[in-house]
Design an enzyme around this catalytic site. Structure first.
Site, PDB file in Angstrom:
ATOM      1  CB  CYS A  34      -0.835   0.018   1.272  1.00  0.00           C
ATOM      2  SG  CYS A  34      -2.562  -0.195   1.000  1.00  0.00           S
ATOM      3  CG  HIS A  35       1.199   3.771  -3.214  1.00  0.00           C
ATOM      4  ND1 HIS A  35       0.454   2.836  -3.881  1.00  0.00           N
ATOM      5  CD2 HIS A  35       2.333   3.940  -3.944  1.00  0.00           C
ATOM      6  CE1 HIS A  35       1.090   2.457  -4.974  1.00  0.00           C
ATOM      7  NE2 HIS A  35       2.239   3.112  -5.045  1.00  0.00           N
ATOM      8  CG  MET A  45      -6.099  -1.573   0.512  1.00  0.00           C
ATOM      9  SD  MET A  45      -7.079  -3.059   0.790  1.00  0.00           S
ATOM     10  CE  MET A  45      -6.406  -3.625   2.347  1.00  0.00           C
ATOM     11  CD  GLU A  46      -5.444   3.865   2.402  1.00  0.00           C
ATOM     12  OE1 GLU A  46      -6.241   3.403   1.554  1.00  0.00           O
ATOM     13  OE2 GLU A  46      -4.212   3.783   2.286  1.00  0.00           O
ATOM     14  CG  ASP A 103      -8.317  -3.564  24.076  1.00  0.00           C
ATOM     15  OD1 ASP A 103      -7.930  -4.562  24.713  1.00  0.00           O
ATOM     16  OD2 ASP A 103      -7.937  -2.412  24.335  1.00  0.00           O
TER      17      ASP A 103
END
Lengths: 260, 153
Positions: free
Chosen positions: A75-76, A112-113, A127
């Site tokens: 990924c960039h 992807m982000e 969590d």
């Protein structure tokens, strides 16, 4: 179709985007965290031991989107112009729906982000809540839509509405395609039926108007559907007569709504 | 914006919902809450009960979309929409819309907007039961007019 992250020798490589044109890129992704009803109630009331769960998950998602290139090898690194996260508490399904939106003007997409933001926000929810509920399930992490760039716009809904043409002889072997048509509320009682399965081949045209005509051809009582007050939904979204449909779609006809 | 949507048979507790809406937030300056109730007189004067039907799946989706649209039009911090289904009697609460914003105007207007859109877009249908029989409630032109007020030119 080719995989752009593989070179001619099949080795992983980072795509050179220097010559690509800058366009506005947007992507929206979603995911869900399923939990016990009691956990969801604690979350909604802000009574979990680690504090404000949603605010923390939101920051985690935003931070994650900015660091996607450190996690996903090819990924960039992108200078995102906007990252936002929305949380919906769903008491019916006992889950939290997470939605992330990313935008930038640049040379590569932001799918992807958005997916990373959703994933890390879900992990942070886990969590923050795990002290009271270790059995939580993260699922349904998926891209909903993206726009901009050479490959153009894509949305899950549109892809569902028009699946790619079945390849070659595989299509011929497919069983008879049917449409499930539902009738709700007063319309169900007036027609005396709640559900009807219609063979795809019977449709004069692949749209809602075609469904109505095919039904009327089977039984004149379905002329009731021509009343312009009758509403129609295709795959749970309001649709007009001209809306295109595909085999396997779920169609519902119903009277004007009267809730509230 | 925190969005909470629920379509449920059980009743709701407005105070508990308000606590939930504002939990852990000190930046909320205004909370507006609307509760819709079942009346004993509607299309006929002796309504003894009503049954609410909905379209599971689409209902939740459309309520979520209405809340998101409100969030695009006004500065909102949280929205809760609860709609009951099943059998209800006069006096029962049927719908709750609650909005939170830094200043009152946004919360008032967004709450009004959400109710108008809910009444014309969310797939719920009411059947009223009276001593003289049961019937499906008709749509009201006034509801459609009310929703039109929010159309963007």
């Amino acid at each position: 179709m080719t995989l752009t992250h593989l070179n001619a020798r099949g080795e992983a490589h980072m795509v050179d985007v220097a010559d690509k044109q800058e366009t506005r890129r947007e992507a929206r992704a979603r995911g869900s965290v399923h939990m016990q009803a009691s956990t969801l109630a604690l979350l909604a009331d802000g009574d979990l031991p680690k504090g404000d769960v949603l605010a923390t998950a939101r920051i985690a998602g935003i931070q994650a989107a900015k660091r996607t290139h450190e996690l996903i090898p090819l990924c960039h690194a992108l200078a995102l112009s906007k990252v936002s996260l929305e949380f919906t508490l769903d008491a019916a399904e006992n889950c939290v729906h997470v939605e992330a939106f990313c935008r930038l003007n640049g040379r590569t997409g932001v799918e992807m982000e958005a997916l990373t933001a959703v994933s890390v926000a879900c992990l942070t929810l886990y969590d923050m809540c795990k002290a009271v509920d270790r059995g939580m399930i993260i699922d349904g992490v998926r891209l909903e839509q993206k726009s901009g760039g050479r490959s153009g716009d894509w949305s899950r809904q549109a892809a569902l509405d028009s699946p790619p043409a079945s390849s070659g002889e595989g299509g011929a072997a497919a069983p008879t395609k049917t449409l499930r048509v539902q009738f709700l509320a007063e319309l169900r009682e007036r027609l005396g039926t709640g559900e009807y399965h219609l063979e795809w081949e019977r449709l004069p045209s692949p749209d809602i108007a075609g469904v109505k005509l095919a039904l009327i051809e089977r039984d004149p009582k379905f002329k009731a559907l021509l009343d312009q007050r009758v509403l129609c939904a295709c795959n749970e979204a309001m649709s007009q007569d001209g809306a295109a449909i595909s085999p396997g779609d779920e169609i519902a006809f119903f009277p004007p709504v009267t809730g509230g | 914006m925190k969005i909470a949507i629920s379509v449920q048979k059980a009743t709701f507790d407005t105070e508990a919902e308000q606590r939930r809406l504002t939990a852990g937030r000190l930046d909320v300056g205004a909370v507006v809450s609307f509760t819709g109730r079942v009346r004993d007189a509607n299309e006929r004067p002796d309504v003894t009960a009503l049954t609410l039907e909905h379209f599971p799946g689409m209902t939740e989706k459309s309520l979520h979309e209405i809340a998101l649209e409100a969030g695009e039009r006004w500065t909102l911090q949280a929205v809760t929409i609860i709609h009951r289904v099943g059998r209800l009697e006069p006096g029962d609460a049927i719908v709750l819309v609650m909005t939170a914003s830094p200043h009152r105007r946004a919360a008032f207007e967004a709450c009004d907007f959400i109710m108008d859109y809910l009444k014309t877009r969310a797939p719920f249908w009411k059947k009223e039961h009276t001593d003289s029989g049961s019937y499906w409630v008709s749509e009201r032109p006034s509801d459609r007019e009310a929703a039109k007020r929010w159309e963007l030119s």
